[in-house]
Design a protein around this motif. Structure first.
Motif, PDB file in Angstrom:
ATOM      1  N   ASN A  15      24.841 -40.064 -86.367  1.00 42.00           N
ATOM      2  CA  ASN A  15      25.067 -40.640 -85.043  1.00 42.00           C
ATOM      3  C   ASN A  15      25.072 -39.490 -84.029  1.00 42.00           C
ATOM      4  OD1 ASN A  15      26.374 -41.620 -82.653  1.00 42.00           O
ATOM      5  ND2 ASN A  15      27.218 -43.302 -83.866  1.00 42.00           N
ATOM      6  N   PRO A  16      24.265 -39.572 -82.974  1.00 42.37           N
ATOM      7  CA  PRO A  16      24.229 -38.477 -81.981  1.00 42.37           C
ATOM      8  C   PRO A  16      25.599 -38.137 -81.395  1.00 42.37           C
ATOM      9  CG  PRO A  16      22.413 -39.988 -81.607  1.00 42.37           C
ATOM     10  CD  PRO A  16      23.280 -40.610 -82.660  1.00 42.37           C
ATOM     11  N   TRP A  17      26.499 -39.124 -81.274  1.00 46.01           N
ATOM     12  CA  TRP A  17      27.838 -38.837 -80.764  1.00 46.01           C
ATOM     13  C   TRP A  17      28.563 -37.861 -81.677  1.00 46.01           C
ATOM     14  CZ3 TRP A  17      29.664 -39.702 -76.093  1.00 46.01           C
ATOM     15  CH2 TRP A  17      29.038 -40.657 -75.305  1.00 46.01           C
ATOM     16  N   SER A  18      28.350 -37.985 -82.970  1.00 48.01           N
ATOM     17  CA  SER A  18      28.969 -37.072 -83.931  1.00 48.01           C
ATOM     18  C   SER A  18      28.404 -35.665 -83.759  1.00 48.01           C
ATOM     19  CB  SER A  18      28.733 -37.567 -85.359  1.00 48.01           C
ATOM     20  OG  SER A  18      29.228 -36.639 -86.298  1.00 48.01           O
ATOM     21  N   VAL A  19      27.095 -35.578 -83.680  1.00 46.68           N
ATOM     22  CA  VAL A  19      26.448 -34.259 -83.546  1.00 46.68           C
ATOM     23  C   VAL A  19      26.884 -33.573 -82.259  1.00 46.68           C
ATOM     24  CG1 VAL A  19      24.229 -33.069 -83.318  1.00 46.68           C
ATOM     25  CG2 VAL A  19      24.467 -34.974 -84.938  1.00 46.68           C
ATOM     26  N   TRP A  20      26.773 -34.287 -81.147  1.00 49.13           N
ATOM     27  CA  TRP A  20      27.066 -33.645 -79.858  1.00 49.13           C
ATOM     28  C   TRP A  20      28.551 -33.356 -79.675  1.00 49.13           C
ATOM     29  CZ3 TRP A  20      23.192 -31.214 -78.371  1.00 49.13           C
ATOM     30  CH2 TRP A  20      21.905 -31.741 -78.474  1.00 49.13           C
ATOM     31  N   SER A  21      29.420 -34.237 -80.161  1.00 50.94           N
ATOM     32  CA  SER A  21      30.856 -33.954 -80.024  1.00 50.94           C
ATOM     33  C   SER A  21      31.273 -32.799 -80.927  1.00 50.94           C
ATOM     34  CB  SER A  21      31.688 -35.205 -80.314  1.00 50.94           C
ATOM     35  OG  SER A  21      31.539 -35.610 -81.655  1.00 50.94           O
ATOM     36  N   GLY A  31      25.549 -16.100 -79.690  1.00 53.46           N
ATOM     37  CA  GLY A  31      24.602 -15.989 -80.805  1.00 53.46           C
ATOM     38  C   GLY A  31      24.791 -17.092 -81.827  1.00 53.46           C
ATOM     39  N   VAL A  32      26.046 -17.423 -82.132  1.00 55.72           N
ATOM     40  CA  VAL A  32      26.326 -18.491 -83.096  1.00 55.72           C
ATOM     41  C   VAL A  32      25.823 -19.828 -82.561  1.00 55.72           C
ATOM     42  CG1 VAL A  32      28.155 -19.831 -84.212  1.00 55.72           C
ATOM     43  CG2 VAL A  32      28.277 -17.336 -84.203  1.00 55.72           C
ATOM     44  N   ILE A  33      26.140 -20.128 -81.318  1.00 55.44           N
ATOM     45  CA  ILE A  33      25.735 -21.416 -80.742  1.00 55.44           C
ATOM     46  C   ILE A  33      24.207 -21.525 -80.649  1.00 55.44           C
ATOM     47  CG2 ILE A  33      25.772 -22.810 -78.624  1.00 55.44           C
ATOM     48  CD1 ILE A  33      28.709 -21.750 -78.261  1.00 55.44           C
ATOM     49  N   LEU A  34      23.558 -20.457 -80.179  1.00 55.91           N
ATOM     50  CA  LEU A  34      22.096 -20.497 -80.059  1.00 55.91           C
ATOM     51  C   LEU A  34      21.419 -20.558 -81.422  1.00 55.91           C
ATOM     52  CD1 LEU A  34      21.475 -18.005 -77.104  1.00 55.91           C
ATOM     53  CD2 LEU A  34      21.346 -20.514 -77.072  1.00 55.91           C
ATOM     54  N   SER A  35      21.915 -19.797 -82.401  1.00 56.20           N
ATOM     55  CA  SER A  35      21.279 -19.827 -83.721  1.00 56.20           C
ATOM     56  C   SER A  35      21.536 -21.162 -84.426  1.00 56.20           C
ATOM     57  CB  SER A  35      21.717 -18.637 -84.582  1.00 56.20           C
ATOM     58  OG  SER A  35      23.102 -18.589 -84.729  1.00 56.20           O
ATOM     59  N   TYR A  81      29.636 -30.125 -81.282  1.00 48.55           N
ATOM     60  CA  TYR A  81      29.334 -28.893 -80.549  1.00 48.55           C
ATOM     61  C   TYR A  81      30.577 -28.357 -79.831  1.00 48.55           C
ATOM     62  CZ  TYR A  81      24.351 -27.840 -80.880  1.00 48.55           C
ATOM     63  OH  TYR A  81      23.137 -27.431 -81.314  1.00 48.55           O
ATOM     64  N   SER A  82      31.501 -29.241 -79.509  1.00 46.31           N
ATOM     65  CA  SER A  82      32.728 -28.797 -78.827  1.00 46.31           C
ATOM     66  C   SER A  82      33.630 -27.987 -79.749  1.00 46.31           C
ATOM     67  CB  SER A  82      33.497 -30.015 -78.303  1.00 46.31           C
ATOM     68  OG  SER A  82      34.022 -30.772 -79.382  1.00 46.31           O
ATOM     69  N   CYS A  83      33.456 -28.119 -81.031  1.00 48.50           N
ATOM     70  CA  CYS A  83      34.371 -27.488 -81.991  1.00 48.50           C
ATOM     71  C   CYS A  83      34.359 -25.971 -81.914  1.00 48.50           C
ATOM     72  CB  CYS A  83      34.037 -27.941 -83.409  1.00 48.50           C
ATOM     73  SG  CYS A  83      34.308 -29.702 -83.664  1.00 48.50           S
ATOM     74  N   LEU A  84      33.199 -25.353 -81.899  1.00 46.64           N
ATOM     75  CA  LEU A  84      33.161 -23.892 -81.923  1.00 46.64           C
ATOM     76  C   LEU A  84      33.818 -23.271 -80.690  1.00 46.64           C
ATOM     77  CD1 LEU A  84      32.356 -21.301 -83.384  1.00 46.64           C
ATOM     78  CD2 LEU A  84      30.208 -21.395 -82.121  1.00 46.64           C
TER      79      LEU A  84
END
Length: 168
Positions: free
Chosen positions: A22-28, A135-139, A30-33
């Motif tokens: 579910n895209p909501w799972s993937v995009w939310s 770097g972590v987010i972009l990679s 992203y807030s974790c890091l």
């Protein structure tokens, strides 16, 4: 493989993977890091509140793929990134050779970035932490984009499936 270990650690069953698509799972997620980095950065300022905040954030990382329903369709970048990651983890024989070198480069960049970020957090050095986090987010984003490409390269398109069904 690092992804397989992570999948086992997070107890990713077929049902959980389907929900994580579910895209909501993937995009939310992203807030974790950034939130984890902020929690670790401000650990002295948070004092005793650091531990409950850290536990809540780690719990969210684990719960996130379980909190959303299965997507109605998977014709989007986020869903296909998750589906590609499943292929990489569980159906390695289906992965075209062209993807291996790039995945190795991405994994190297991700690993180095993680080390730089962790060192920055340990020594509370803002530039290392920021550069490492970026770097972590972009990679990770590059990795997910590669997973979309992988998924699309091994999954027949709707046009191909329609043509096959018309022949039968």
């Amino acid at each position: 493989m690092m992804q397989r270990t992570a999948a086992k650690y997070f107890a990713m069953s077929e049902e959980v993977w389907a929900r994580h698509a579910n895209p909501w799972s993937v995009w939310s997620r992203y807030s974790c890091l950034p939130l984890l980095i902020a929690c670790l950065w401000w650990r002295d300022w948070l004092g005793m509140a650091f531990w409950p905040v850290l536990v809540v954030l780690l719990l969210w990382v684990w719960l996130n793929p379980r909190c959303f329903s299965k997507p109605r369709d998977t014709h989007n970048w986020a869903s296909q990134a998750v589906l590609g990651e499943q292929i990489l983890i569980y159906q390695l024989e289906r992965v075209p050779l062209v993807h291996y070198r790039v995945i190795k480069v991405i994994t190297t960049v991700l690993s180095v970035s993680t080390l730089v970020c962790a060192a920055g957090l340990w020594f509370q050095e803002a530039i290392s932490t920021s550069v490492g986090a970026l770097g972590v987010i972009l990679s990770k984003t590059w990795f997910l984009d590669r997973m979309v490409w992988l998924y699309q390269s091994v999954t027949p398109s709707n046009t191909e499936m329609a043509a096959r069904q018309a022949k039968t």
